[in-house]
Scaffold this active site. Sequence first.
Site, mmCIF file in Angstrom:
data_model
loop_
_atom_site.group_PDB
_atom_site.id
_atom_site.type_symbol
_atom_site.label_atom_id
_atom_site.label_comp_id
_atom_site.label_asym_id
_atom_site.label_seq_id
_atom_site.Cartn_x
_atom_site.Cartn_y
_atom_site.Cartn_z
ATOM 1 N N TYR A 1 0.777 -1.188 -0.241
ATOM 2 C CA TYR A 1 -0.033 0.018 0.064
ATOM 3 C C TYR A 1 0.860 1.136 -0.128
ATOM 4 C CZ TYR A 1 -3.009 3.764 1.391
ATOM 5 O OH TYR A 1 -3.620 4.976 1.396
ATOM 6 N N GLU B 1 -3.452 7.584 -4.308
ATOM 7 C CA GLU B 1 -3.028 6.310 -3.447
ATOM 8 C C GLU B 1 -2.812 5.223 -4.761
ATOM 9 O OE1 GLU B 1 -5.870 4.824 -0.122
ATOM 10 O OE2 GLU B 1 -6.779 3.780 -1.794
#
Length: 375
Positions: free
Chosen positions: A101, A189
């Site tokens: 992530y 993101e």
Amino acid sequence: MKLHEYQSKNLFSKYGIPIPEGAVAGDVDEAVEIAEKLNSDVVVKAQVLVGGRGKAGGVKVAKSVGDVKRYASDILGMEISGLTVGKVLIDRAVGISSEIYLGITNDRRRRCPVMMASAAGGVDIEEVAAKTPDMIFREYIHPFLGLRKYQTRNIAFGINLPSELIADFDDICQALYVAYRESDAELAEINPLVITNNNKLLAVDGKIVLDDNALFRHSDLSELRDEKSEDEQEMIARKQGLSYVALEGDIGCLVNGAGLAMGTMDIIKYFGGEPANFLDIGGGATADKVSEALRIILMDPGVKVLLINIFGGITRCDEVAKGIIEAIEKVGVEVPMVVRLVGTNEEEGRDILANAELTTASSLADAAQKAIKLA
Ligand code: GDP
Ligand code: MN
């Protein structure tokens, strides 16, 4: 404003972040055409403006043209969290050895951007954040100094990135930060940023949320808006110039002024209730705008009672009252209403509402308690 995955990844790619080869399709034939051109296994991915598509069945690996046909027709038109899928992204599939992530957002408390990363990326990142927060590594970015190399290295060490990938990882972090800053994003993101089977970093999923207040200086980005796939309430609110934020509770709030709206929510909470939304109708709202605002609030099936709190300054209480009557006639208000009107033309406002079936309140505390009881 949220961007679709394919839009976010295209933007990332302009800044030098590696993304899989692929294209977006609006129907099954187009999807097949793209897959045939890629001539390999592909991933068929729902383009909707919510997360958790993988878990909802909106991301499938296709090993043949037959698979592509089947998955594309299953996914197109599918509903994910109340939004209908209108497009699918067809990406070349990759063999994945691990999922990272990587994201940047604003840290309001520290008043600067924060970069976050975790070795436990992928579809369960929310659970990782909730249950094992120490698996998430953060670096705060000084707005004037920018993202420093030692910071991206700290993150790389934190997530145990293989040392031969650290230089590429730094490039990706830097590119993500520049993309975030230059597009005035609230969130940028990559989840997952994968390490492929042949040991390369690749951004498999992308997400960008732009700051609506900065859109005026990004005409190229505002053009990416896809109205068909937006939440209907938010779209109507934006067109009417209303600030509307949906929340979990059951007390619908119609208030003039952002501060008063927040104060109203606080008081509801103080007396043990839960607001269903934040809504600021702004100064000088007309009857039309008030009735549209009520329509938006009532689109939420969770609303059990309406709390209308108006402090008439520039906004006139009689205009608001007219809007309430208009909404009752046009929209049909089936839930009880509690109204507190004070300030400019409050007498006239009360006269207009005299025959309507609603509860009046003398103070905000009184209004909140009455609303909670009715809810
Ligand atoms: P999300 O569920 O909306 O976040 O959608 P993602 O694009 O992140 O996809 C969900 C998951 O599907 C990823 O975490 C991967 O595990 C898997 N996935 C996505 N693309 C590929 C791919 O090209 N190959 C393989 N093997 N898995 C993929
Ligand atoms: Mn994802």
